[in-house]
Scaffold this active site. Structure first.
Site, PDB file in Angstrom:
ATOM      1  N   GLY A 136     -34.406  69.574 131.384  1.00 14.99           N
ATOM      2  CA  GLY A 136     -35.746  69.306 130.858  1.00 14.99           C
ATOM      3  C   GLY A 136     -36.641  70.530 130.920  1.00 14.99           C
ATOM      4  O   GLY A 136     -37.851  70.425 131.123  1.00 14.99           O
TER       5      GLY A 136
ATOM      6  N   ALA B 102     -37.240  54.359 139.666  1.00 15.68           N
ATOM      7  CA  ALA B 102     -36.343  55.509 139.458  1.00 15.68           C
ATOM      8  C   ALA B 102     -36.696  56.653 140.415  1.00 15.68           C
ATOM      9  O   ALA B 102     -35.803  57.283 140.995  1.00 15.68           O
ATOM     10  CB  ALA B 102     -36.434  55.980 138.005  1.00 15.68           C
ATOM     11  N   LYS B 103     -37.989  56.917 140.587  1.00 12.16           N
ATOM     12  CA  LYS B 103     -38.392  58.051 141.426  1.00 12.16           C
ATOM     13  C   LYS B 103     -38.127  57.772 142.913  1.00 12.16           C
ATOM     14  O   LYS B 103     -37.842  58.687 143.690  1.00 12.16           O
ATOM     15  CB  LYS B 103     -39.867  58.390 141.184  1.00 12.16           C
ATOM     16  CG  LYS B 103     -40.125  58.977 139.782  1.00 12.16           C
ATOM     17  CD  LYS B 103     -39.226  60.164 139.466  1.00 12.16           C
ATOM     18  CE  LYS B 103     -39.739  61.035 138.341  1.00 12.16           C
ATOM     19  NZ  LYS B 103     -38.791  62.111 137.983  1.00 12.16           N
TER      20      LYS B 103
ATOM     21  N   ASP C 245     -28.163  65.526 126.362  1.00 10.40           N
ATOM     22  CA  ASP C 245     -28.864  64.363 126.907  1.00 10.40           C
ATOM     23  C   ASP C 245     -28.280  64.142 128.301  1.00 10.40           C
ATOM     24  O   ASP C 245     -27.084  63.840 128.430  1.00 10.40           O
ATOM     25  CB  ASP C 245     -28.596  63.158 125.990  1.00 10.40           C
ATOM     26  CG  ASP C 245     -29.185  61.870 126.527  1.00 10.40           C
ATOM     27  OD1 ASP C 245     -29.633  61.835 127.684  1.00 10.40           O
ATOM     28  OD2 ASP C 245     -29.179  60.870 125.771  1.00 10.40           O
TER      29      ASP C 245
ATOM     30  N   TYR D 139     -40.482  53.549 136.268  1.00  6.45           N
ATOM     31  CA  TYR D 139     -40.566  54.946 136.731  1.00  6.45           C
ATOM     32  C   TYR D 139     -40.651  55.012 138.263  1.00  6.45           C
ATOM     33  O   TYR D 139     -39.993  55.838 138.904  1.00  6.45           O
ATOM     34  CB  TYR D 139     -41.809  55.560 136.086  1.00  6.45           C
ATOM     35  CG  TYR D 139     -42.041  57.028 136.304  1.00  6.45           C
ATOM     36  CD1 TYR D 139     -41.351  57.982 135.550  1.00  6.45           C
ATOM     37  CD2 TYR D 139     -42.994  57.472 137.222  1.00  6.45           C
ATOM     38  CE1 TYR D 139     -41.609  59.338 135.718  1.00  6.45           C
ATOM     39  CE2 TYR D 139     -43.254  58.821 137.392  1.00  6.45           C
ATOM     40  CZ  TYR D 139     -42.562  59.755 136.641  1.00  6.45           C
ATOM     41  OH  TYR D 139     -42.819  61.091 136.805  1.00  6.45           O
TER      42      TYR D 139
HETATM   43  N1  LIG Z   1     -46.497  65.817 135.087  1.00  8.17           N
HETATM   44  C1  LIG Z   1     -46.659  65.135 136.201  1.00  8.17           C
HETATM   45  O1  LIG Z   1     -47.795  64.854 136.612  1.00  8.17           O
HETATM   46  C2  LIG Z   1     -45.465  64.699 137.022  1.00  8.17           C
HETATM   47  C3  LIG Z   1     -45.713  64.073 138.243  1.00  8.17           C
HETATM   48  C4  LIG Z   1     -44.635  63.646 139.016  1.00  8.17           C
HETATM   49  C5  LIG Z   1     -43.342  63.867 138.592  1.00  8.17           C
HETATM   50  N2  LIG Z   1     -43.119  64.485 137.393  1.00  8.17           N
HETATM   51  C6  LIG Z   1     -41.716  64.660 136.995  1.00  8.17           C
HETATM   52  O2  LIG Z   1     -41.467  66.039 136.753  1.00  8.17           O
HETATM   53  C7  LIG Z   1     -40.485  66.169 135.720  1.00  8.17           C
HETATM   54  C8  LIG Z   1     -41.027  67.049 134.599  1.00  8.17           C
HETATM   55  O3  LIG Z   1     -42.227  66.460 134.101  1.00  8.17           O
HETATM   56  P1  LIG Z   1     -43.143  67.144 132.983  1.00  8.17           P
HETATM   57  O4  LIG Z   1     -44.509  66.635 133.231  1.00  8.17           O
HETATM   58  O5  LIG Z   1     -42.878  68.593 132.907  1.00  8.17           O
HETATM   59  O6  LIG Z   1     -42.573  66.363 131.676  1.00  8.17           O
HETATM   60  P2  LIG Z   1     -42.529  66.776 130.138  1.00  8.17           P
HETATM   61  O7  LIG Z   1     -42.562  65.480 129.392  1.00  8.17           O
HETATM   62  O8  LIG Z   1     -43.563  67.814 129.812  1.00  8.17           O
HETATM   63  O9  LIG Z   1     -41.083  67.460 129.997  1.00  8.17           O
HETATM   64  C9  LIG Z   1     -39.896  66.709 130.183  1.00  8.17           C
HETATM   65  C10 LIG Z   1     -38.735  67.446 129.557  1.00  8.17           C
HETATM   66  O10 LIG Z   1     -37.556  66.652 129.742  1.00  8.17           O
HETATM   67  C11 LIG Z   1     -36.808  66.648 128.533  1.00  8.17           C
HETATM   68  N3  LIG Z   1     -35.970  65.444 128.451  1.00  8.17           N
HETATM   69  C12 LIG Z   1     -36.373  64.172 128.290  1.00  8.17           C
HETATM   70  N4  LIG Z   1     -35.315  63.347 128.236  1.00  8.17           N
HETATM   71  C13 LIG Z   1     -34.213  64.115 128.370  1.00  8.17           C
HETATM   72  C14 LIG Z   1     -32.817  63.838 128.395  1.00  8.17           C
HETATM   73  N5  LIG Z   1     -32.340  62.586 128.245  1.00  8.17           N
HETATM   74  N6  LIG Z   1     -31.953  64.871 128.557  1.00  8.17           N
HETATM   75  C15 LIG Z   1     -32.411  66.145 128.670  1.00  8.17           C
HETATM   76  N7  LIG Z   1     -33.721  66.464 128.650  1.00  8.17           N
HETATM   77  C16 LIG Z   1     -34.620  65.448 128.505  1.00  8.17           C
HETATM   78  C17 LIG Z   1     -37.884  66.675 127.433  1.00  8.17           C
HETATM   79  O11 LIG Z   1     -37.352  67.088 126.175  1.00  8.17           O
HETATM   80  C18 LIG Z   1     -38.897  67.645 128.026  1.00  8.17           C
HETATM   81  O12 LIG Z   1     -38.599  68.981 127.671  1.00  8.17           O
HETATM   82  C19 LIG Z   1     -40.138  64.748 135.270  1.00  8.17           C
HETATM   83  O13 LIG Z   1     -38.983  64.302 135.961  1.00  8.17           O
HETATM   84  C20 LIG Z   1     -41.342  63.959 135.705  1.00  8.17           C
HETATM   85  O14 LIG Z   1     -41.044  62.597 135.889  1.00  8.17           O
HETATM   86  C21 LIG Z   1     -44.146  64.906 136.601  1.00  8.17           C
END
Ligand SMILES: NC(=O)c1ccc[n+]([C@@H]2O[C@H](COP(=O)([O-])OP(=O)(O)OC[C@H]3O[C@@H](n4cnc5c(N)ncnc54)[C@H](O)[C@@H]3O)[C@@H](O)[C@H]2O)c1
Length: 251
Positions: free
Chosen positions: A11, A155-156, A61, A152
């Site tokens: 990701g 999962a987390k 994926d 979510y």
């Molecule tokens: N942004 C926040 O506040 C926050 C808080 C807690 C946890 N997180 C976690 O941190 C991680 C990154 O979050 P983010 O905010 O950068 O998200 P984002 O949505 O900006 O980026 C997520 C990336 O994952 C890729 N992705 C989605 N499904 C996929 C799959 N099946 N296979 C491969 N790639 C896939 C997307 O294309 C994207 O590039 C995530 O796991 C999210 O749950 C984020």
């Protein structure tokens, strides 16, 4: 780190994953950007190369076993055996329980939980052969609770269990497994949540910040920095831990 080593960040086309890929390149790694969104990996690869690493975009994926197998094999052949894995790919399908569809539930479980399991299983053999490795998985403060996120949150929380169990199984091979639970981080994901609840991003962010002891929103670099700590050679005795990076004990 004597010779160059290879890291995989899932990701990593944008957001936290992109910042993490860049940071690991600054730390001396070659980095594979594994993302389902193959059209938007170029900026991350450029940032990795500017930071002195070799970058490789691999479309996959993470919830598909065959795609994961091919992606990890390609990384091993083209960049070198991966010894760092950051399970970062994520999606949200928020809804209150009574409106949450089977598909909303399954998609979130598949990407976060099945994806992290498949990636960890595929990469661990390279780490074990190497006698050194690091797995860092992205949990969330939502693991504790969050209205509208039954899928979510589950999962987390599950990723924290996976992390602790991997730390038990892999520790004796020089491989650590840790998790980071971010609070509110400014990315496309939090922008999408603001849209879903019908608020401007600024109002949504300000409301979140009012509950954060550090009195600011998090940045992707805050998380990348914590990944860098876990991956560091000197962090080998830190294993099976979950660190909340949320500007306070939690949000
Ligand atoms: N942004 C926040 O506040 C926050 C808080 C807690 C946890 N997180 C976690 O941190 C991680 C990154 O979050 P983010 O905010 O950068 O998200 P984002 O949505 O900006 O980026 C997520 C990336 O994952 C890729 N992705 C989605 N499904 C996929 C799959 N099946 N296979 C491969 N790639 C896939 C997307 O294309 C994207 O590039 C995530 O796991 C999210 O749950 C984020």
């Amino acid at each position: 780190m004597a010779e160059k080593k290879t890291a995989i960040v899932t990701g990593a086309a944008r957001g936290i994953g992109a910042a993490t890929a860049q940071r690991l390149a600054e730390d001396g790694f070659d980095v594979a950007v594994v993302d389902i969104d193959t059209d938007h990996c170029t900026d991350t690869v450029t940032a990795i190369e500017k930071a002195g690493g070799q970058g490789l975009a691999v479309g996959a994926d993470v919830s598909d076993s065959d795609q994961v197998g091919s992606a990890v094999e390609r990384v091993a052949n083209e960049l070198g055996a991966p010894v760092v894995l950051v399970n970062n790919a994520g999606v949200i399908r928020d809804n209150m329980l009574f409106k949450m569809s089977d598909e909303d539930w399954d998609t979130v479980m598949d990407v976060h939980l099945r994806g992290s399991f498949l990636m960890s299983r595929a990469v661990q053999k390279h780490m074990v052969n190497n006698g050194w490795g690091r797995i860092v998985s992205l949990s969330s403060t939502s693991a504790l609770d969050n209205r509208g996120q039954a899928n979510y949150s589950t999962a987390k929380a599950g990723l924290q269990g996976l992390t602790k169990t991997l730390s038990l199984e892999l520790g004796k091979f020089g491989v650590t497994a840790n998790a980071i639970a971010p609070g509110f981080i400014v990315t496309d994901m939090t922008q999408a949540t603001a849209e879903r609840v019908g608020m401007s991003f600024e109002d949504f962010r300000d409301a979140a910040v009012s509950g954060i002891p550090a009195a600011r929103a998090g940045k992707p670099e805050d998380i990348a920095n914590t990944v860098s700590f876990f991956v560091d050679e000197r962090s080998g005795f830190v294993n099976g831990q979950v660190v909340y990076v949320a500007g306070g004990p939690k949000t």
